[in-house]
Design a protein around this motif. Sequence first.
Motif, PDB file in Angstrom:
ATOM      1  N   ALA A  47       2.298   4.558  -5.099  1.00  0.00           N
ATOM      2  CA  ALA A  47       3.721   4.894  -4.984  1.00  0.00           C
ATOM      3  C   ALA A  47       3.876   6.284  -4.393  1.00  0.00           C
ATOM      4  CB  ALA A  47       4.388   4.836  -6.355  1.00  0.00           C
ATOM      5  N   ARG A  48       4.930   6.471  -3.651  1.00  0.00           N
ATOM      6  CA  ARG A  48       5.198   7.804  -3.122  1.00  0.00           C
ATOM      7  C   ARG A  48       5.703   8.736  -4.214  1.00  0.00           C
ATOM      8  NH1 ARG A  48       8.120   5.720   2.450  1.00  0.00           N
ATOM      9  NH2 ARG A  48       6.198   5.252   3.577  1.00  0.00           N
ATOM     10  N   ALA A  65      -3.488  11.640  -2.924  1.00  0.00           N
ATOM     11  CA  ALA A  65      -2.853  12.119  -1.701  1.00  0.00           C
ATOM     12  C   ALA A  65      -1.705  11.193  -1.330  1.00  0.00           C
ATOM     13  CB  ALA A  65      -3.871  12.177  -0.568  1.00  0.00           C
ATOM     14  N   GLY A  66      -0.576  11.778  -0.954  1.00  0.00           N
ATOM     15  CA  GLY A  66       0.568  10.987  -0.552  1.00  0.00           C
ATOM     16  C   GLY A  66       1.475  10.576  -1.684  1.00  0.00           C
ATOM     17  N   THR A  67       1.157  10.967  -2.909  1.00  0.00           N
ATOM     18  CA  THR A  67       1.990  10.663  -4.075  1.00  0.00           C
ATOM     19  C   THR A  67       2.466  11.969  -4.694  1.00  0.00           C
ATOM     20  OG1 THR A  67       0.878   8.573  -4.565  1.00  0.00           O
ATOM     21  CG2 THR A  67       2.031   9.622  -6.379  1.00  0.00           C
ATOM     22  N   VAL A  68       3.753  12.024  -5.046  1.00  0.00           N
ATOM     23  CA  VAL A  68       4.312  13.232  -5.645  1.00  0.00           C
ATOM     24  C   VAL A  68       5.007  12.871  -6.948  1.00  0.00           C
ATOM     25  CG1 VAL A  68       4.640  14.354  -3.411  1.00  0.00           C
ATOM     26  CG2 VAL A  68       6.501  13.007  -4.387  1.00  0.00           C
ATOM     27  N   THR A  97      10.902   0.257  -9.976  1.00  0.00           N
ATOM     28  CA  THR A  97       9.798  -0.102  -9.090  1.00  0.00           C
ATOM     29  C   THR A  97       8.513  -0.065  -9.904  1.00  0.00           C
ATOM     30  OG1 THR A  97      10.940   0.860  -7.190  1.00  0.00           O
ATOM     31  CG2 THR A  97       8.569   0.499  -6.979  1.00  0.00           C
ATOM     32  N   CYS A  98       7.834  -1.189 -10.015  1.00  0.00           N
ATOM     33  CA  CYS A  98       6.687  -1.284 -10.915  1.00  0.00           C
ATOM     34  C   CYS A  98       5.644  -0.215 -10.637  1.00  0.00           C
ATOM     35  CB  CYS A  98       6.057  -2.678 -10.801  1.00  0.00           C
ATOM     36  SG  CYS A  98       7.184  -4.013 -11.261  1.00  0.00           S
ATOM     37  N   ALA A  99       5.339   0.005  -9.359  1.00  0.00           N
ATOM     38  CA  ALA A  99       4.265   0.926  -9.006  1.00  0.00           C
ATOM     39  C   ALA A  99       4.601   2.368  -9.326  1.00  0.00           C
ATOM     40  CB  ALA A  99       3.929   0.791  -7.522  1.00  0.00           C
ATOM     41  N   PRO A 119       0.784  -1.235   0.000  1.00  0.00           N
ATOM     42  CA  PRO A 119       0.000   0.000   0.000  1.00  0.00           C
ATOM     43  C   PRO A 119       0.812   1.280   0.000  1.00  0.00           C
ATOM     44  CG  PRO A 119      -0.066  -1.048   2.160  1.00  0.00           C
ATOM     45  CD  PRO A 119       0.603  -2.017   1.225  1.00  0.00           C
ATOM     46  N   ARG A 120       2.080   1.273   0.429  1.00  0.00           N
ATOM     47  CA  ARG A 120       2.878   2.497   0.429  1.00  0.00           C
ATOM     48  C   ARG A 120       4.256   2.189  -0.104  1.00  0.00           C
ATOM     49  NH1 ARG A 120       1.990   6.331  -0.618  1.00  0.00           N
ATOM     50  NH2 ARG A 120       3.008   7.770   0.780  1.00  0.00           N
TER      51      ARG A 120
END
Length: 528
Positions: free
Chosen positions: A255-256, A350-353, A289-291, A69-70
Amino acid sequence: MPDEDAREPLLSDDAQPAVPAADASRPLRWLVVALMVACAALARAVAVAPAASSYLGDCAGPPSCAADPRVSAGSNRGSVGTSGSLWKAEKASAYAGKRLFAAGPPAPRRPAEHGPPRCDRWAVVTTIFPATKTVRQLAALEGWCTVVVGDLKSPNRSVFLSGVPPAAVASGALTYLDPGAQRALPFRVGKRLRWNHFGRKNLGFAYAVAHGARVVYDTDDDNELVDGGALKQWAAALLGGSGPAPGVRTARTCARAFNPYPLFGSRRGDTGEPEFAWPRGFPLEALRTCASAAEDPASGAKAAPRSAVGIVQSLAGHDPDVDAIYRLRHHLPLDFEGRGTGVGPVALPAGTVAPLNAQATLWAPGALPGLLLPCSVHGRVSDIWRGYLAQAALGALGQRVVVASPWVRQVRNPHTYLADFDAELPLYRQAGTLVDWLTDRWRPPPPGEDVPEGSPARALALVEDVTIAAHELGLLALEDVELQQAWLQDLVDAGFLERGAAGAGSGAGTTGGKGAGLVLEKAGAQGG
């Protein structure tokens, strides 16, 4: 981006290392060779389809947010089989200065009323070259004003203005600030800016806001408009206009750090074949990283947050914003799938840049506090650090970044790739760790009586806090904290608090009022 090396050498003649000329570049050459070999291996492992569901070819399948999830931006760290060191996001110093906006903004200093031109849509450019096609295009945009900020090496006023239509100057559609004009301006940031630095553009931001800007288009003089209609449509949407807003869906990623280039079908400009690419400033650790480059189809049923768009990043065709590692090894020109292919625009969850640049970004009213470009770092680093810090601060207000199909085509000013590589070293070493720190460890200060949640004052306090945090990590010098505070005070002086521009994006579910920004549609209504 203007050629930073033409403005200011990385080392002066008397500061060159005392080593034989034949040996001075040997470590850098070997590092470049190693990176080129690594990129070649990555290119062989990648098979990207030019569709929104594309993913890295060496993945077992599409990424699963349910399983991971993260996803960290630095997922391949931890090797002990090397003598190299990794940058750590640890406090290197303690800021001892005042936090001017933590308990509420200082009282405004009301300068003399700024005269014409007055526009609510401004484009801001800095240059050391004569007027380009881009500058003439911006000067011709109906309903827009443009300010071009010169530097010590820029053409003088008469030479520069000879390259633009006289009517644009007479009407106020285009303003050129040569060094003399800049010295006469009353803005606080002006006294803290370096000459011969990309950060001179900050004075253009202050000028635009003081002359009525509610949305700011941050661009370069070598990014030609190929779809001015898209730019105007987005500006109207961010201003809360009644016209049709571009359909937006949320990227299905956990992904972040997200690389939007594969999603938008990056491809060779000559053959149209798929080409794996990544933006300048994207964490190198996350490339495989796939995500980070693919969506999770299982999360398609999730609704997008109904929060305002703060920043719109347009991709660039022909010679997009890629780093020097890509340029030294891979193919150019590079293009993307065109509009109308169902790819975008896409909002980051949210939480992804993602990396944001100073080449084609449109900033909404509530996002203006995040505009300032740091000046203690190279221009190849400045806009990337700004973008990451702004996404953290504005994300705490519920504002989101949207990535859009190209409305510009970059015809790049002359650059030396090895010099770009040298300038970008902080990005290669620090971006992944910084992204993880901002998305996982940075804690926004609590709101207070004079900085209530969702208020313009809260936006100023968040931007100040994350800038101080970056200084304490050693990313930015103290001068950037002081410069940021000067910029925020210039915003207050220009009436930012009274405009209520930060009312949008005060949290999930906020729709905001007029000027609040574009409200996102539910993902299900946009095809998931």
